[in-house]
Design a protein around this motif. Structure first.
Motif, PDB file in Angstrom:
ATOM      1  N   PRO A  83      10.749  16.032 -39.503  1.00  0.00           N
ATOM      2  CA  PRO A  83      11.444  15.835 -40.784  1.00  0.00           C
ATOM      3  C   PRO A  83      12.839  16.441 -40.782  1.00  0.00           C
ATOM      4  O   PRO A  83      13.071  17.497 -40.188  1.00  0.00           O
ATOM      5  N   TRP A 143       4.195   7.755 -45.263  1.00  0.00           N
ATOM      6  CA  TRP A 143       3.716   8.960 -44.571  1.00  0.00           C
ATOM      7  C   TRP A 143       4.889   9.870 -44.215  1.00  0.00           C
ATOM      8  O   TRP A 143       4.817  11.099 -44.398  1.00  0.00           O
ATOM      9  N   ALA A 144       5.956   9.294 -43.709  1.00  0.00           N
ATOM     10  CA  ALA A 144       7.127  10.087 -43.324  1.00  0.00           C
ATOM     11  C   ALA A 144       7.695  10.825 -44.528  1.00  0.00           C
ATOM     12  O   ALA A 144       8.095  11.994 -44.430  1.00  0.00           O
ATOM     13  N   ALA A 171      10.035   5.371 -38.026  1.00  0.00           N
ATOM     14  CA  ALA A 171       9.413   6.037 -39.176  1.00  0.00           C
ATOM     15  C   ALA A 171       8.476   7.146 -38.724  1.00  0.00           C
ATOM     16  O   ALA A 171       8.415   8.215 -39.343  1.00  0.00           O
ATOM     17  N   LEU A 228      14.767   6.591 -45.745  1.00  0.00           N
ATOM     18  CA  LEU A 228      13.343   6.256 -45.838  1.00  0.00           C
ATOM     19  C   LEU A 228      13.020   5.632 -47.186  1.00  0.00           C
ATOM     20  O   LEU A 228      12.290   4.641 -47.269  1.00  0.00           O
ATOM     21  N   ALA A 245      10.613  10.052 -37.795  1.00  0.00           N
ATOM     22  CA  ALA A 245      11.176  10.685 -38.990  1.00  0.00           C
ATOM     23  C   ALA A 245      10.152  11.572 -39.687  1.00  0.00           C
ATOM     24  O   ALA A 245      10.507  12.585 -40.297  1.00  0.00           O
ATOM     25  N   GLY A 246       8.878  11.195 -39.606  1.00  0.00           N
ATOM     26  CA  GLY A 246       7.841  12.024 -40.198  1.00  0.00           C
ATOM     27  C   GLY A 246       7.404  13.166 -39.303  1.00  0.00           C
ATOM     28  O   GLY A 246       7.021  14.236 -39.785  1.00  0.00           O
ATOM     29  N   THR A 247       7.462  12.952 -38.004  1.00  0.00           N
ATOM     30  CA  THR A 247       7.061  13.984 -37.043  1.00  0.00           C
ATOM     31  C   THR A 247       8.087  15.107 -36.974  1.00  0.00           C
ATOM     32  O   THR A 247       7.726  16.282 -36.794  1.00  0.00           O
ATOM     33  N   ARG A 290       5.963  13.965 -45.517  1.00  0.00           N
ATOM     34  CA  ARG A 290       6.190  15.072 -44.584  1.00  0.00           C
ATOM     35  C   ARG A 290       7.443  15.879 -44.927  1.00  0.00           C
ATOM     36  O   ARG A 290       7.693  16.923 -44.336  1.00  0.00           O
ATOM     37  N   HIS A 291       8.216  15.384 -45.874  1.00  0.00           N
ATOM     38  CA  HIS A 291       9.435  16.077 -46.292  1.00  0.00           C
ATOM     39  C   HIS A 291       9.176  16.858 -47.577  1.00  0.00           C
ATOM     40  O   HIS A 291       8.252  16.544 -48.322  1.00  0.00           O
TER      41      HIS A 291
END
Length: 223
Positions: A36, A62-63, A29, A44, A32-34, A66-67
């Protein structure tokens, strides 16, 4: 990195989101957020509805933040109508973190009074973030109908949501202090005290409200 390499990394992340180990899911996760990518969004959202570990759920949310909202909003709006309580709760929590007011119509009266306390608490938090300017009194009226509900944590969540609405909540809150239901009265008085003095502390406010009600007072003497 080549496109093939990126695709391979994405496939690995998607696989690790389903891993039996929470530490692996947490790391996936985070990745995936770092980094996107559109291919992560649906997975997710799906994992939010299934995830049992609190820290992983928080990282999934959080992830998603980020999208782009245009990618995440449709799936989250579907999830708030899910039959699964965890799906509704986590989708509402994520919407509150994204804070896009286009999600406001999804915060229905049914969600604000959901039979599942976690869903209702998430709906209350989302509602006070997403409510359009000018609609706070109407939201306050709906929220005060939940006064007296549940155990301490549930009552505290509702008090915090009402306090976040500021002075717009006062008419509905003051009406609730005259309720024939002692639990509603006590909860309304505690919330009113928190609104006047947030530093007083929730425990003090709740116990003080109970004391006032036990003595037969309204809590408004001397005003």
């Amino acid at each position: 990195m080549t496109t093939t390499g990126q695709d391979t990394d994405a496939v690995r992340v998607l696989q690790e989101l389903e891993d039996d180990r929470s530490s692996v899911r947490l790391r996936a996760a985070l990745v995936a957020g770092t980094t996107p990518a559109p291919c992560f969004v649906d997975r997710l959202v799906e994992r939010c509805a299934l995830e049992t570990d609190f820290f992983v759920r928080d990282m999934l949310t959080w992830a998603l933040t980020r999208h782009p909202v245009s990618m995440t909003l449709p799936g989250l709006l579907r999830e708030v109508r899910s039959e699964r309580a965890r799906a509704r709760s986590q989708a509402l929590h994520t919407l509150s973190k994204i804070g896009d007011r286009r999600a406001w119509p999804a915060i229905t009266r049914e969600l604000l009074s959901d039979a599942d306390d976690e869903v209702a608490r998430s709906a209350w938090r989302a509602a006070v973030v997403l409510v359009p300017e000018g609609e706070e009194p109407g939201l306050a009226a709906m929220l005060t109908r939940q006064l007296g509900r549940g155990e301490r944590e549930t009552r505290l969540s509702l008090s915090r949501a009402l306090v976040a609405l500021g002075d717009a909540v006062l008419p509905a809150l003051r009406a609730a202090t005259t309720s024939p239901d002692r639990r509603v009265r006590a909860h309304a008085l505690a919330t009113e005290r928190l609104l006047r003095d947030p530093d007083a502390g929730s425990g003090f406010a709740i116990e003080e409200a109970k004391r006032v009600v036990a003595l037969g007072g309204s809590g408004h003497e001397g005003r």
